[in-house]
Design an enzyme around this catalytic site. Structure first.
Site, PDB file in Angstrom:
ATOM      1  N   GLU A  80       0.838  -1.204   0.000  1.00  0.00           N
ATOM      2  CA  GLU A  80       0.000   0.000   0.000  1.00  0.00           C
ATOM      3  C   GLU A  80       0.866   1.245   0.000  1.00  0.00           C
ATOM      4  O   GLU A  80       1.811   1.355   0.760  1.00  0.00           O
ATOM      5  CB  GLU A  80      -0.903   0.015   1.241  1.00  0.00           C
ATOM      6  CG  GLU A  80      -1.921  -1.112   1.278  1.00  0.00           C
ATOM      7  CD  GLU A  80      -2.981  -0.999   0.182  1.00  0.00           C
ATOM      8  OE1 GLU A  80      -3.149   0.095  -0.390  1.00  0.00           O
ATOM      9  OE2 GLU A  80      -3.649  -2.025  -0.086  1.00  0.00           O
ATOM     10  N   CYS A 142      -7.392  -2.249   8.114  1.00  0.00           N
ATOM     11  CA  CYS A 142      -6.034  -2.284   7.577  1.00  0.00           C
ATOM     12  C   CYS A 142      -5.502  -0.863   7.422  1.00  0.00           C
ATOM     13  O   CYS A 142      -4.386  -0.560   7.832  1.00  0.00           O
ATOM     14  CB  CYS A 142      -6.003  -3.035   6.243  1.00  0.00           C
ATOM     15  SG  CYS A 142      -6.371  -4.783   6.479  1.00  0.00           S
ATOM     16  N   HIS A 166      -1.280  -5.679   1.495  1.00  0.00           N
ATOM     17  CA  HIS A 166      -2.489  -6.502   1.366  1.00  0.00           C
ATOM     18  C   HIS A 166      -2.172  -7.739   0.532  1.00  0.00           C
ATOM     19  O   HIS A 166      -1.430  -7.651  -0.448  1.00  0.00           O
ATOM     20  CB  HIS A 166      -3.606  -5.707   0.668  1.00  0.00           C
ATOM     21  CG  HIS A 166      -4.559  -5.058   1.613  1.00  0.00           C
ATOM     22  ND1 HIS A 166      -4.793  -3.700   1.635  1.00  0.00           N
ATOM     23  CD2 HIS A 166      -5.372  -5.587   2.578  1.00  0.00           C
ATOM     24  CE1 HIS A 166      -5.690  -3.422   2.568  1.00  0.00           C
ATOM     25  NE2 HIS A 166      -6.066  -4.551   3.152  1.00  0.00           N
TER      26      HIS A 166
HETATM   27  N1  PCA Z   1      -8.217  -7.155   6.085  1.00  0.00           N
HETATM   28  C1  PCA Z   1      -9.115  -6.088   6.446  1.00  0.00           C
HETATM   29  C2  PCA Z   1      -9.072  -6.022   7.946  1.00  0.00           C
HETATM   30  C3  PCA Z   1      -8.392  -7.259   8.392  1.00  0.00           C
HETATM   31  C4  PCA Z   1      -7.816  -7.831   7.188  1.00  0.00           C
HETATM   32  O1  PCA Z   1      -7.050  -8.834   7.155  1.00  0.00           O
HETATM   33  C5  PCA Z   1      -8.866  -4.795   5.694  1.00  0.00           C
HETATM   34  O2  PCA Z   1      -8.417  -4.850   4.535  1.00  0.00           O
HETATM   35  O3  PCA Z   1      -9.118  -3.713   6.223  1.00  0.00           O
END
Ligand code: PCA
Length: 199
Positions: A80, A142, A166
């Protein structure tokens, strides 16, 4: 030896497993490149996760921090680029459902990741793992954790590298869910090792 705080999340919403949990558990204690990995699992709870991250950062004083999260539906590993000062979205595991709330009243509108995100994407591709920069970590947990880590680093004048990656669903989750793209656990884990090596 440098220290890396690596976090994953517990399962949430209708995702019965969170592949980040198994990855961080398996990498805990390993030495990867210049870093010793110290792993923690975070709750999917707007009221707790930010505070808990700050507690880990204070306790461990890592040289680098990477949080991992599941982005179900994504096809690639996606470091990100930025976290924004908003909490919003689906209810968390405790039923909290903030709407347009600031994460930090006096925080910047956004913070750029201080991880070498472009180098991570390039190295992942070079090693044969589909990867792409993401320009939005969303406004759910996240983004919340990414923002808190970067805000802490800025506010405390810390040199710690900090950011968020992610990952797609694992095959295990995709079988249970029924309709999302997935990767093998081994490939997910190897790609996170690749990102840590880039540090
Ligand atoms: N993904 C979520 C919250 C926890 C996770 O593993 C997110 O992308 O916000």
């Amino acid at each position: 030896m440098k220290k890396l705080l690596l976090t994953g999340f517990e399962p949430f919403l209708h995702y019965t497993v969170n592949p980040t949990m198994k990855i961080v558990e398996e990498l805990d204690g390993l030495v990867i490149g210049e870093y010793k990995v110290i792993s923690k699992i975070m709750p999917v709870d707007f009221k707790v996760s930010g505070q808990q991250l700050l507690q880990f950062l204070e306790e461990i004083q890592p040289d680098a921090h990477i949080s991992l999260g599941l982005a179900a539906g994504r096809f690639k590993i996606t470091p990100e680029r930025i976290a924004i000062n908003f909490k919003d979205g689906d209810a968390d595991n405790e039923g909290n459902k903030p709407v347009d709330e600031l994460i930090q009243e006096a925080g910047e509108p956004g913070y750029l990741s201080t991880l070498p995100v472009r180098e991570m994407v390039n190295k992942l591709l070079e090693n044969g793992f589909p990867a792409e920069m993401s320009n939005s970590a969303g406004t759910y947990l996240c983004n919340n954790v990414m923002y808190e880590g970067l805000h802490y680093a800025k506010a405390s004048n810390s040199k710690m590298l900090s950011g968020f990656i992610h990952i797609p669903a694992s095959h295990e989750l995709a079988i249970q869910h029924g309709n999302i793209p997935s990767w093998s656990h081994e490939d997910l884990k190897k790609s996170i090792i690749t990102c840590i090596e880039v540090l």
